[in-house]
Design an enzyme around this catalytic site. Structure first.
Site, PDB file in Angstrom:
ATOM      1  CB  SER A 130      15.768  24.519  15.567  1.00 21.43           C
ATOM      2  OG  SER A 130      14.764  23.821  16.228  1.00 21.43           O
TER       3      SER A 130
ATOM      4  CG  HIS B 194      19.310  23.891  11.187  1.00 25.36           C
ATOM      5  ND1 HIS B 194      19.188  22.543  11.206  1.00 25.36           N
ATOM      6  CD2 HIS B 194      17.770  24.239  11.719  1.00 25.36           C
ATOM      7  CE1 HIS B 194      18.088  21.892  11.783  1.00 25.36           C
ATOM      8  NE2 HIS B 194      17.354  22.849  11.917  1.00 25.36           N
TER       9      HIS B 194
END
Length: 375
Positions: free
Chosen positions: A266, A324
């Site tokens: 991610s 992230h």
């Protein structure tokens, strides 16, 4: 344990598709670079198994009976010193790997351009021979070739990445590989193995939903991202993003003292998302289940960055918000500065490669201009 996430798909209205996931105001595993594990406290007489998530038995037989259960956290003892010196090797690895990734991409582009003319004639000859061969209905190989030729350049580029993630996911299902998978395919700043997991964990998923959601998003973004960057530059950015976002995670865990294994693609996907949104800030996004509500890519990116910044500051522990945030910031930085700083200054390196390859000659096909896709 169940993975608490619900896919919400975003799309570029009238353009390529951007997809993300959210539930309860939080972004689930689709954009979760790292899924933490927690070690359950062991009895004093139990033999310790390093970095083994969710493991309450110390014997190897118990390890084989039950694969590791992701998603918990491991805290340092109160007052334990933060060993920031352990971040030096990961930092050097991040810088060195990023340089190697872009250098290899420049060489790859050079060789691709060099062989383009030969490939053109090979395709002409292949088409001519195909016409001479008897046609077979239902030929699987022919159908596969037709499917492959129907893919966009971006989809062809990420097919290898998706295949690698699928292979690693299958390896998680093999009990005899569990120890090696935890050691090399999960990243943890408290581990003895620091550098190689920074890259390998980017291809590692324990949950099938995590894998499917991430690869679906990557597949959806591929056409836009590769058309902007070119396949060689895209691969370099993607691999570098995985390592950079992992380093951000390392740094945050070291500062907060919350250690534990992490894995997932991610962070790299966040870089691709941020790059596309930065390059096309006015593109309209819509939640696929609510197409009547649209918003700009710039606003979506601001919301993502704000949420992950809050997660880092407030110590939210369900996701690795540092990974992230690191991936998103790397994507923004690369579009605004990195492309000019790194990719457009590759000419001296390509010329050096050309001279080494040809024994000293003129400029190579990749030496002039910005070819193979540019921002």
């Amino acid at each position: 344990m169940a993975w608490r996430s619900c896919a919400v798909l975003l799309r570029l209205t009238g353009e390529d598709v951007l997809r993300s996931s959210a539930r309860g105001g939080r972004w689930p595993h689709t954009f979760q670079q790292k899924c933490g594990f927690r070690k359950i406290a062991k009895k004093p007489e139990s033999k310790k198994v390093e970095e083994e998530p969710g493991h309450t038995e110390s014997s190897e037989a118990a390890l084989h009976r039950r694969p590791p259960t992701p998603h918990v956290e491991q805290r340092a003892p109160p007052g334990a010193p933060r060993d920031f010196g352990r971040l030096l090797r990961p930092l050097v690895f991040t810088v060195g790997f990023t340089g190697c990734a872009f250098g290899s991409a420049a060489i790859w582009q050079y060789e691709s351009l060099k062989s383009r003319v030969q490939s053109y004639f090979d395709e002409i000859r292949a088409d001519w021979l195909e016409k001479l061969r008897p046609q077979k209905r239902g030929d699987f190989r022919k159908e596969l070739n037709q499917w492959w030729n129907g893919l966009s350049e971006g989809q062809k580029t990420v097919t290898g990445i998706i295949a690698a993630n699928a292979v690693v996911f299958c390896c998680w299902r093999v009990p005899s590989l569990q120890r090696s998978m935890i050691k090399y395919f999960t990243s943890n700043p408290a581990s003895k193995t620091l550098c190689s997991p920074m890259l390998l964990s980017t291809f590692s998923h324990f949950s099938f939903f995590h894998l499917a959601a991430n690869m679906y998003v990557l597949w959806s973004f591929s056409s836009s991202a590769v058309s902007m960057l070119g396949r060689e530059q895209f691969v370099a950015v993607y691999l570098s993003a995985g390592v950079v976002s992992t380093f951000f995670s390392y740094a945050c865990k070291t500062v907060t003292g919350r250690f534990g294994p992490s894995l997932g693609a991610s962070g790299a996907i966040m870089t691709v998302l941020a790059a596309v949104c930065t390059k096309m800030p006015e593109a309209r996004l819509a939640i696929i289940f609510l197409p009547m509500f649209t918003f700009t890519a710039a606003n979506a990116l601001k919301a993502i960055v704000a949420m992950d910044t809050a997660g880092v500051v407030l110590g939210w522990r369900f996701f690795d918000h540092a990974a992230h945030l690191g991936g998103a910031l790397f994507g923004i930085w690369y579009i605004m500065f990195g492309h000019e700083l790194i990719w457009k200054n590759r000419e001296p390196f390509v010329k050096l490669w050309h001279d080494l390859r040809t024994g000293g000659g003129g400029g190579g096909p990749g030496g002039g201009g910005d070819t193979g896709g540019a921002v």
